[in-house]
Design a protein around this motif. Structure first.
Motif, short mmCIF file in Angstrom:
data_model
loop_
_atom_site.label_atom_id
_atom_site.label_comp_id
_atom_site.label_asym_id
_atom_site.label_seq_id
_atom_site.Cartn_x
_atom_site.Cartn_y
_atom_site.Cartn_z
N ALA A 130 0.83 -1.20 0.00
CA ALA A 130 0.00 0.00 0.00
C ALA A 130 0.87 1.26 0.00
CB ALA A 130 -0.92 0.00 1.22
N GLY A 131 1.94 1.23 0.79
CA GLY A 131 2.86 2.36 0.80
C GLY A 131 3.53 2.54 -0.55
N LEU A 132 3.90 1.43 -1.18
CA LEU A 132 4.56 1.50 -2.48
C LEU A 132 3.64 2.10 -3.54
CD1 LEU A 132 6.93 0.88 -4.35
CD2 LEU A 132 6.03 -1.45 -4.60
N ILE A 133 2.37 1.73 -3.52
CA ILE A 133 1.42 2.26 -4.50
C ILE A 133 1.35 3.78 -4.40
CG2 ILE A 133 -1.04 2.37 -5.09
CD1 ILE A 133 -1.20 -0.61 -4.27
N ILE A 134 1.33 4.29 -3.17
CA ILE A 134 1.29 5.74 -2.98
C ILE A 134 2.63 6.37 -3.38
CG2 ILE A 134 0.99 7.59 -1.29
CD1 ILE A 134 -0.76 5.66 0.32
N TYR A 135 3.71 5.71 -3.00
CA TYR A 135 5.05 6.26 -3.24
C TYR A 135 5.36 6.38 -4.73
CZ TYR A 135 10.14 6.76 -2.89
OH TYR A 135 11.44 7.20 -3.00
N ARG A 136 4.82 5.53 -5.52
CA ARG A 136 5.09 5.58 -6.97
C ARG A 136 4.65 6.92 -7.57
NH1 ARG A 136 6.15 1.24 -10.13
NH2 ARG A 136 4.82 2.09 -11.77
N ARG A 137 3.77 7.63 -6.89
CA ARG A 137 3.30 8.93 -7.39
C ARG A 137 4.27 10.06 -7.06
NH1 ARG A 137 -2.58 9.70 -5.06
NH2 ARG A 137 -2.37 11.58 -6.35
N ALA A 138 5.29 9.78 -6.26
CA ALA A 138 6.24 10.83 -5.85
C ALA A 138 7.10 11.26 -7.03
CB ALA A 138 7.11 10.32 -4.71
N ALA A 139 7.37 12.56 -7.09
CA ALA A 139 8.32 13.06 -8.09
C ALA A 139 9.72 12.62 -7.71
CB ALA A 139 8.24 14.59 -8.15
N PRO A 140 10.54 12.19 -8.68
CA PRO A 140 11.89 11.71 -8.34
C PRO A 140 12.80 12.82 -7.81
CG PRO A 140 11.60 11.84 -10.72
CD PRO A 140 10.25 12.07 -10.11
N HIS A 141 12.52 14.07 -8.17
CA HIS A 141 13.31 15.21 -7.69
C HIS A 141 12.45 16.47 -7.79
CE1 HIS A 141 13.89 16.11 -11.98
NE2 HIS A 141 14.21 14.84 -12.13
N PRO A 142 12.84 17.53 -7.07
CA PRO A 142 11.98 18.73 -7.04
C PRO A 142 11.66 19.33 -8.40
CG PRO A 142 13.68 18.85 -5.35
CD PRO A 142 14.00 17.64 -6.19
#
Length: 416
Positions: free
Chosen positions: A399-411
């Motif tokens: 579940a955490g991974l599914i959400i984390y995949r939406r994170a931008a790799p850098h600002p």
């Protein structure tokens, strides 16, 4: 956060000394955090504790550590690390001693609360040292060094702690831990006097720190990273710091043999932080490296859930691989660091560490409740109980991974 005498302008020699001190503090903090794992079966038996209550005892450390993060950050700012770290170490020493002398569950909780207040913020302190000493491009290396070498504390909490407990009992082992922490208090005080000067008061208050933390929490770019911080470490520590010893006991392993199994996981975690740091440099993305580690951890959890009665060799290898995969925790910290502005580094590290501790607290509570229910539903089948637990932890991490995949790799890749 003010310079505190630890800014990037310090000489390379002073920076090296500061990092060495940070490693030692990190080491003792991890030893306190994981010290209950290998002796959990003995404690549960002596006090006739249900799994949910034992989880509550262990999680009391994390509750106290979580609530102490921001006040400790204020103290670091106002009085400096040289003045505050010895005091925190002394509180941690008292916590270990109180735990050793406990005769009831609430007394054990009190001991763990004192350890949480004293030692739960020391890991943050070591990361703040890194954030202030290291240039941004070297921060991942410093974090990797401090966190990986600091994991020796986790390793000491396994077989070495088991050997000491087998020789003088778990109470004697905790008394020794208290004495060791008190000794480090004295060593740190004299070693650091000429390294980090007490800074001038800067008027920082708890309210201002809360407002600063709130501004970081409000940054939507960081939310997926925070979600992974909340879930990621808690998955690994739920096994390494609480249920791993009980699971190995259910497999019929002795106290020292349980320590060996947990040592494989702790060593793997220490090595994994370094490996994941190298992977980050190789692929140029903390996010990509973290996703690789999380994926590997999920595979290990699924295999653990699939095995009925694994051999000692198989479980040692799996625990070692799971710990190595768990090195993604360092990548999550580094990923978040990339989004902090220079004046937000201290608060950013504090917020991230608070979320890590809060996640560990929540995970211990829900796994404790789950294990308690499963033992009631499947009496006499402890292996089945833990196989189901591994599935539940895999779902939690996924579940955490599914959400984390939406994170931008850098600002630069994120929408402001």
């Amino acid at each position: 956060m003010p310079d505190d005498g630890l800014g990037v302008g310090r000489t390379a020699r002073a920076a090296t000394a500061l990092v060495a001190v940070a490693v030692g503090v990190n080491m003792i903090a991890h030893l306190h955090r994981a010290s209950t794992a290998v002796v959990t079966p003995e404690i549960m038996l002596e006090f006739s504790l249900a799994p949910a209550y034992m989880a509550l005892v262990v999680s009391s450390y994390f509750v106290a550590a979580t609530l102490s993060q921001i006040p400790s950050g204020v103290a670091f700012d106002r009085f400096g690390l040289t003045a505050t770290i010895p005091l925190l170490l002394l509180v941690g020493a008292l916590g270990a001693i109180a735990f050793a002398l406990a005769t009831t569950g609430p007394m054990m909780m009190l001991g763990r609360v004192l350890s949480g207040v004293g030692c739960g913020t020391l890991i943050m302190a070591s990361l703040v040292v890194c954030a202030q000493v290291a240039p941004p491009d070297r921060f991942p290396v410093y974090v990797g060094l401090v966190l990986s070498v600091g994991q020796i504390g986790n390793i000491l909490a396994t077989t070495p702690f088991a050997i000491v407990s087998a020789a003088i009992g778990w109470r004697g082992a905790f008394l020794a831990l208290g004495g060791l922490t008190a000794l480090l208090t004295v060593v740190y005080f004299f070693a650091a006097r000429g390294i980090a000067a007490r800074p001038p008061r800067n008027g920082e208050t708890v309210m201002r720190s809360l407002m600063g933390a709130a501004s970081i929490l409000a940054d939507r770019r960081l939310w997926p990273i925070f979600a992974m911080a909340f879930v990621g470490y808690s998955t690994i520590f739920s096994i390494m710091g609480l249920w791993g010893g009980v699971y190995l006991d259910a497999l019929g392993l002795s106290l020292v043999a349980r320590g060996n199994g947990l040592m494989a996981m702790a060593c793997g975690f220490a090595i994994g932080i370094y490996i994941m740091g190298l992977l980050h440099k190789r692929v140029g993305s903390a996010k990509a490296a973290a996703i690789v580690g999380v994926g590997a951890a999920l595979v290990c959890l699924v295999i653990l859930a699939a095995l009925d009665r694994p051999s000692v060799l198989a479980i040692t290898i799996l625990f070692g691989l799971l710990g190595t995969a768990g090195g993604y925790a360092g990548n999550i910290i580094t990923h978040g660091r990339e989004f902090y502005r220079p004046h937000e580094i201290g608060r950013g590290v504090t917020v991230m560490n608070t979320l890590v501790l809060a996640g560990a607290t929540v995970a211990q509570l829900w796994t404790g409740a789950l294990v308690g229910v499963l033992f009631a539903v499947f009496p006499g089948e402890p292996i089945l109980v833990f196989r189901i637990l591994f599935v539940a932890l895999a779902v939690w991490l996924a579940a955490g991974l599914i959400i984390y995949r939406r994170a931008a790799p850098h600002p630069e890749a994120a929408a402001y």
